[in-house]
Design a protein around this motif. Structure first.
Motif, short mmCIF file in Angstrom:
data_model
loop_
_atom_site.label_atom_id
_atom_site.label_comp_id
_atom_site.label_asym_id
_atom_site.label_seq_id
_atom_site.Cartn_x
_atom_site.Cartn_y
_atom_site.Cartn_z
N ILE A 280 25.11 39.67 23.39
CA ILE A 280 24.82 39.68 24.82
C ILE A 280 25.72 38.69 25.54
O ILE A 280 26.33 39.00 26.58
N LYS A 281 25.85 37.50 24.97
CA LYS A 281 26.63 36.46 25.64
C LYS A 281 28.12 36.78 25.65
O LYS A 281 28.81 36.55 26.66
N VAL A 282 28.63 37.31 24.55
CA VAL A 282 30.06 37.61 24.55
C VAL A 282 30.37 38.77 25.49
O VAL A 282 31.40 38.79 26.16
N LEU A 283 29.44 39.74 25.60
CA LEU A 283 29.68 40.86 26.51
C LEU A 283 29.66 40.40 27.96
O LEU A 283 30.51 40.80 28.77
N VAL A 284 28.71 39.53 28.32
CA VAL A 284 28.66 39.07 29.71
C VAL A 284 29.89 38.22 30.03
O VAL A 284 30.41 38.26 31.15
N CYS A 285 30.41 37.48 29.04
CA CYS A 285 31.62 36.69 29.27
C CYS A 285 32.83 37.60 29.47
O CYS A 285 33.67 37.36 30.34
N ILE A 286 32.94 38.66 28.66
CA ILE A 286 34.06 39.60 28.83
C ILE A 286 33.96 40.29 30.18
O ILE A 286 34.96 40.42 30.91
N MET A 287 32.75 40.73 30.57
CA MET A 287 32.61 41.40 31.85
C MET A 287 32.86 40.44 33.02
O MET A 287 33.35 40.86 34.07
N GLN A 288 32.55 39.17 32.83
CA GLN A 288 32.88 38.19 33.88
C GLN A 288 34.40 38.04 34.00
O GLN A 288 34.93 37.86 35.10
N MET A 289 35.10 38.12 32.86
CA MET A 289 36.56 38.09 32.91
C MET A 289 37.10 39.30 33.66
O MET A 289 38.03 39.19 34.47
N VAL A 290 36.51 40.48 33.41
CA VAL A 290 36.92 41.67 34.15
C VAL A 290 36.61 41.50 35.63
O VAL A 290 37.42 41.85 36.49
N GLY A 291 35.43 40.94 35.92
CA GLY A 291 35.07 40.69 37.30
C GLY A 291 36.03 39.72 37.97
O GLY A 291 36.38 39.88 39.15
N PHE A 292 36.48 38.71 37.23
CA PHE A 292 37.45 37.78 37.78
C PHE A 292 38.77 38.49 38.09
O PHE A 292 39.40 38.23 39.12
N VAL A 293 39.19 39.39 37.21
CA VAL A 293 40.41 40.17 37.47
C VAL A 293 40.25 40.95 38.78
O VAL A 293 41.17 41.01 39.59
N GLY A 294 39.06 41.53 38.97
CA GLY A 294 38.81 42.25 40.22
C GLY A 294 38.93 41.35 41.42
O GLY A 294 39.52 41.71 42.44
N PHE A 295 38.41 40.12 41.32
CA PHE A 295 38.50 39.16 42.42
C PHE A 295 39.94 38.75 42.68
O PHE A 295 40.32 38.45 43.80
N ALA A 296 40.75 38.72 41.63
CA ALA A 296 42.13 38.27 41.76
C ALA A 296 43.06 39.38 42.23
O ALA A 296 44.27 39.19 42.29
N GLY A 297 42.52 40.54 42.56
CA GLY A 297 43.35 41.64 43.04
C GLY A 297 43.26 42.88 42.19
O GLY A 297 43.70 43.95 42.57
N GLY A 298 42.69 42.72 40.98
CA GLY A 298 42.36 43.89 40.18
C GLY A 298 43.50 44.55 39.46
O GLY A 298 43.49 45.76 39.26
#
Length: 598
Positions: A280-298
């Motif tokens: 659960i924790k590693v998946l939420v961390c990976i998805m947060q990284m994807v979310g950060f990419v989206g914030f940075a312009g995607g």
């Protein structure tokens, strides 16, 4: 992910580790904070021989760092790898995990890229390091304790395992510094709603308590979220502050992101699938990284992270689609591995986010959805395991059909390349999908909700876009019809069937009660806008502009404008594209970007 460029004038320990040295004398601060010996700046040591002596000394330093990390495990979670308060982030004890686990050539060649697939092979000390990073054996700010109740005068702290069954379990809340508390609330109230604009669970559905719980027991995620909140606060709430101030929050964000990546690297090296909690924790961390990419312009690395997440998601879909929420895939410390209510809410949210991204980004990647084979089980039926409309606004039935269009697109291109395309089969499959979309369109309620009271353009504090899910579903459905016709007939903007759906979409966009709704419609805006005629082009740019999209704005909106402008330019100049990845994916490739549509 490299921890810094190798210094030629730094201490010999940092030069051995190929890390940037702060060059403080007589001993550097980096070595001091890692709890290892600093070998100073004198003449070249005998062991620095580019041979066996250097290898032996490097192994010794790594052991010293890991021993120091284990000694400090009780305080690792209460210290940020990149302090929100200091301009120069301290070096995290966990940074050495990168040196130990990631091949040196890989770190040098791809400094911003992390392998998020899940290889095997590690030892018990790696497991202890992972546990400290996860917060599995430490708490965020001190150890939770059980206090004796039941009339006892002894209120001293006792281990939970020693408390009798009649004792009252009173837990001491973690202590969060005032600045961190402010950033945490800003993340929960403003940043998270910007990431997931339609997500507004009722208290009866568990609310967002699972998110706070997960943040407080996963230090890498916690500090990444705080750094993201600090950066967004500077960029969005204080746009006129100095570039130096923004640079500080940007550096903190980069350091926190690196720490998150290092944690995933350590997880990658663990043998077997790990525990349910770890997954659960590693998946939420990976998805947060994807979310950060989206914030940075995607545009950066999100496909790599999505592939890494797919391994964990596959494990969870088996649990979600089963009736008893059990799985024997994970290591477990409790019989049967039954998901708690909070765990089930968390897992469903994470799988929902992955499924949405997997579906929406068919147009960016030109591929069939990873979960295409289980969409009917995951999203279908009257009571599906997950509800995408609760997360991104569009009805499940429409998203299933979008996935099938993506699969049809990939099938058509592969068949063409092999010289085996059957037009009869193409038209038959497309006709079935078109009927499904028309049925979905007719099911959308005709009544529209009133305008909501939004506190500000950037923060969605108490109001979210969830009340506008009917608009989102209709926009996705009309754009899916355009998507389907482009797959079948090509990007011919003046084809009657394409024109009909574009005109309906334009009419819908003009009726949106709030400009901010456009932020939940990036996928429909891209698909429909790419087929707009010259007289309609300004509408799409104006929609995004009115919703707050501009060059400094967080999210992929500005890059969507770039993709649309390239579509329009190529149509005007009759500049052909290779049909290799699909129309939108080919356009993005020509711009050397792949925009994540979330």
């Amino acid at each position: 992910m490299a921890g810094g460029s190798r210094s030629r004038s730094g201490c010999w320990t940092c030069r051995l580790r190929r890390k940037k040295c702060d060059e403080r004398r007589p001993g550097c601060e980096t070595c001091e904070k890692l709890g290892i010996s600093c070998h100073g700046y004198g003449s070249r040591p005998e062991w620095m021989d580019s041979g066996e002596g250097e290898k032996a000394k490097s192994a010794e330093v790594r052991r010293d760092i890991k021993n120091s990390t284990r000694r400090d495990a009780g305080s690792v979670a209460s210290q940020s790898a990149a302090s929100i308060h200091e301009p120069s982030p301290r070096v995290s004890p966990t940074e050495e995990a990168e040196t130990h686990h990631v091949p040196r050539h890989q770190a040098q060649e791809n400094p911003q890229e992390i392998n998020t697939t899940l290889p095997t092979g590690a030892n018990n000390s790696d497991r202890q390091l992972l546990n400290s990073m996860l917060g599995l054996n430490v708490d965020l700010a001190g150890t939770f304790g059980t206090y004796r109740g039941s009339g006892s005068k002894d209120l001293g702290r006792t281990p939970a395992s020693e408390a009798s069954s009649g004792d009252i379990d009173q837990r001491q809340a973690p202590v969060i510094k005032e600045r961190d508390a402010s950033l945490l609330m800003y993340y929960l109230d403003c940043v998270f709603p910007m990431q997931f604009k339609m997500y507004n669970p009722a208290p009866s559905e568990g609310g967002r308590g699972w998110l706070l719980s997960l943040l407080l027991r996963t230090p890498p995620l916690y500090y990444m979220s705080l750094a993201l909140a600090a950066h967004c606060m500077e960029v969005l709430e204080n746009p006129n502050v100095s570039d130096e101030s923004k640079g500080i929050t940007s550096a903190q964000l980069g350091a926190a992101l690196q720490n998150l990546q290092q944690y995933i690297t350590v997880f990658n090296e663990q043998p077997g699938p790990g525990s349910l909690e770890e997954n659960i924790k590693v998946l939420v961390c990976i998805m947060q990284m994807v979310g950060f990419v989206g914030f940075a312009g995607g545009t950066e690395n999100w496909q790599v992270h999505m592939r890494g997440a797919s391994t964990v998601v596959d494990r969870f879909t088996d649990i979600i689609c089963s009736s008893n929420s059990r799985s024997h895939l994970f290591e477990t410390t409790r019989g049967g591995n039954v998901l708690s209510a909070e765990e089930l809410i968390t897992v469903k949210f994470l799988v929902s986010i992955y499924t949405w991204m997997d579906l929406a980004n068919c147009v960016s990647s030109g591929s069939s959805p990873h979960l295409a084979n289980i969409h009917d089980r995951l999203l279908g039926g009257e009571d599906p395991p997950i509800r995408l409309d609760k997360v991104m606004g569009c009805d499940n039935a429409v998203m299933i059909l979008i996935g099938k269009i993506g699969t049809l697109d990939a099938w058509k291109r592969h068949s063409q390349a092999a010289g085996k395309l059957s037009l009869i089969e193409l038209v038959t499959r497309a006709t079935s999908l078109e009927k499904g979309l028309m049925l979905a369109l007719n099911r959308i309620p005709k009544g529209r909700p009133p305008s909501a009271d939004f506190r500000s353009l950037y923060g969605l504090s108490r109001a979210t876009l969830s009340v506008y899910s009917d608009y989102v579903t209709e926009a996705y459905t009309l754009s899916a019809l355009t998507y389907l016709h482009v797959v079948v007939s090509g990007p011919q903007a003046e084809l009657p069937e394409i024109r009909a759906n574009v005109c309906k979409s334009v009419e819908l966009f003009q009726q949106l009660p709030e400009p901010i709704i456009a932020r939940a419609l990036y996928w429909p805006i891209l698909v429909t806008g790419s087929m707009a005629l010259p007289a309609e082009e300004a509408l799409f740019k104006q929609m995004l502009s009115d919703s707050g999209v501009k060059p400094i704005f967080v999210g992929p909106g500005w890059n969507i404008i770039k993709v649309l402008e390239e579509c329009w330019r190529r149509r005007r100049t009759k500049d052909p594209l290779p049909v290799e990845e699909g129309y939108w994916a080919d356009i993005m490739s020509s711009l050397d970007m792949k925009v994540i549509l979330l």
